[in-house]
Design an enzyme around this catalytic site. Structure first.
Site, short mmCIF file in Angstrom:
data_model
loop_
_atom_site.label_atom_id
_atom_site.label_comp_id
_atom_site.label_asym_id
_atom_site.label_seq_id
_atom_site.Cartn_x
_atom_site.Cartn_y
_atom_site.Cartn_z
N GLY A 11 34.51 -6.76 60.34
CA GLY A 11 33.44 -5.92 59.82
C GLY A 11 33.90 -4.82 58.89
O GLY A 11 33.24 -3.78 58.79
N SER A 12 35.02 -5.01 58.20
CA SER A 12 35.46 -3.96 57.27
C SER A 12 34.49 -3.83 56.10
O SER A 12 34.28 -2.74 55.57
CB SER A 12 36.88 -4.23 56.77
OG SER A 12 36.91 -5.34 55.91
N MET A 89 30.68 -16.37 59.43
CA MET A 89 31.38 -17.64 59.21
C MET A 89 30.58 -18.86 59.65
O MET A 89 31.14 -19.81 60.19
CB MET A 89 32.73 -17.61 59.92
CG MET A 89 33.62 -16.47 59.45
SD MET A 89 33.76 -16.36 57.66
CE MET A 89 35.07 -17.50 57.34
N ILE A 91 27.47 -21.68 58.35
CA ILE A 91 26.65 -22.14 57.23
C ILE A 91 25.19 -21.98 57.63
O ILE A 91 24.82 -22.34 58.76
CB ILE A 91 26.93 -23.64 56.93
CG1 ILE A 91 28.41 -23.85 56.62
CG2 ILE A 91 26.05 -24.12 55.77
CD1 ILE A 91 28.87 -23.17 55.35
N HIS A 108 32.53 -13.62 48.81
CA HIS A 108 33.53 -14.69 48.95
C HIS A 108 34.84 -14.18 48.35
O HIS A 108 34.83 -13.65 47.22
CB HIS A 108 33.07 -15.97 48.24
CG HIS A 108 34.06 -17.09 48.38
ND1 HIS A 108 34.26 -17.76 49.57
CD2 HIS A 108 34.92 -17.62 47.48
CE1 HIS A 108 35.21 -18.67 49.40
NE2 HIS A 108 35.61 -18.61 48.14
C1 GRF Z 1 36.41 -11.12 53.94
O1 GRF Z 1 37.65 -11.59 53.50
C2 GRF Z 1 35.32 -11.83 53.22
O2 GRF Z 1 35.65 -12.13 51.88
C3 GRF Z 1 35.19 -13.08 54.00
O3 GRF Z 1 35.39 -12.72 55.35
C4 GRF Z 1 36.13 -11.52 55.37
C5 GRF Z 1 35.25 -10.48 56.03
O4 GRF Z 1 36.05 -9.46 56.43
N1 GRF Z 1 33.89 -13.65 53.82
P1 GRF Z 1 35.37 -8.27 57.25
O5 GRF Z 1 34.85 -8.86 58.53
O6 GRF Z 1 34.27 -7.70 56.38
O7 GRF Z 1 36.50 -7.31 57.46
#
Ligand code: GRF
Length: 203
Positions: A11-12, A89, A91, A108
């Protein structure tokens, strides 16, 4: 604008949005943080800000459509009008996409249309690209395919593996994703064919 953020992990990106909304530079009223995994650290980030959270585990549903229906119900209940996929993650099927048509954004970690799929960073690193980056796009029925809102680029080095390159890209994700969400929440984005138009800011 009321927003629901869907996560599956750290969730960064969510955190970047929480910070910018709190700072008054992101016009998103984050109403719900929903994860398909109960162990997603992003849920703790939301709880710390007093934002309602929900866990809808895909394994608890007999099929993809039932899972999507549960997601739509939880999001509708929150009043969210915009859906942000921040490291979500799973679809999403046509039922979900049409429920929030042209109001779902995804990030992405590669320069689409190159390197779609769940291993964008390592695929790019392994391919020996010199430039990679990240893409925010509208979600349509296909994975990593919808009209592109904004992209940012980073140099890729020969010794990079997916992790090193991914870390460099993530820092840019935290800038372009809140920006794209702000544009959508302030009604500045329109889609013409495959192209996303950004209207000038109200002066
Ligand atoms: C990121 O690398 C984003 O591009 C991908 O999943 C990751 C999400 O990271 N879709 P976070 O959970 O927001 O830290």
């Amino acid at each position: 604008t009321p927003v629901a953020v869907l996560i599956s992990g750290s969730g960064s990106n969510l955190q970047a949005m929480l910070d910018k909304a709190a700072a008054g530079v992101l016009a998103a009223d984050i109403r719900l943080v929903l994860s398909n995994r109960g162990d997603a650290y992003g849920l703790a980030r939301a709880a710390k800000c007093g934002i309602p959270t929900a866990v809808v585990e895909h394994g608890a549903y007999p099929c993809r459509e039932a899972f999507d229906t549960a997601l739509v119900a939880a999001i509708r209940k929150s009043g969210a009008e915009v859906v942000v996929l921040a490291g979500f993650m799973r679809i999403l099927g046509p039922g979900f996409v049409t429920a929030f048509s042209q109001r779902i954004l995804n990030i992405h970690p590669a320069l689409l249309p190159s390197f779609p799929g769940v291993h964008g960073q390592p695929d790019a690193a392994r391919h020996g690209v010199k430039i990679s980056g990240c893409t925010v796009h509208f979600v349509d029925e296909k994975m990593d395919h919808g009209p592109i809102v904004i992209q940012a680029a980073v140099p890729a080095h020969a010794e990079d593996d997916g992790k090193a390159l991914g870390g460099r890209i993530l820092a840019l994700e935290h800038r372009i994703f809140p920006q794209a969400v702000h544009w959508l929440c302030t009604g500045r984005l329109s889609i013409v064919g495959r192209h996303v138009r950004l209207a000038p800011a109200d002066v």
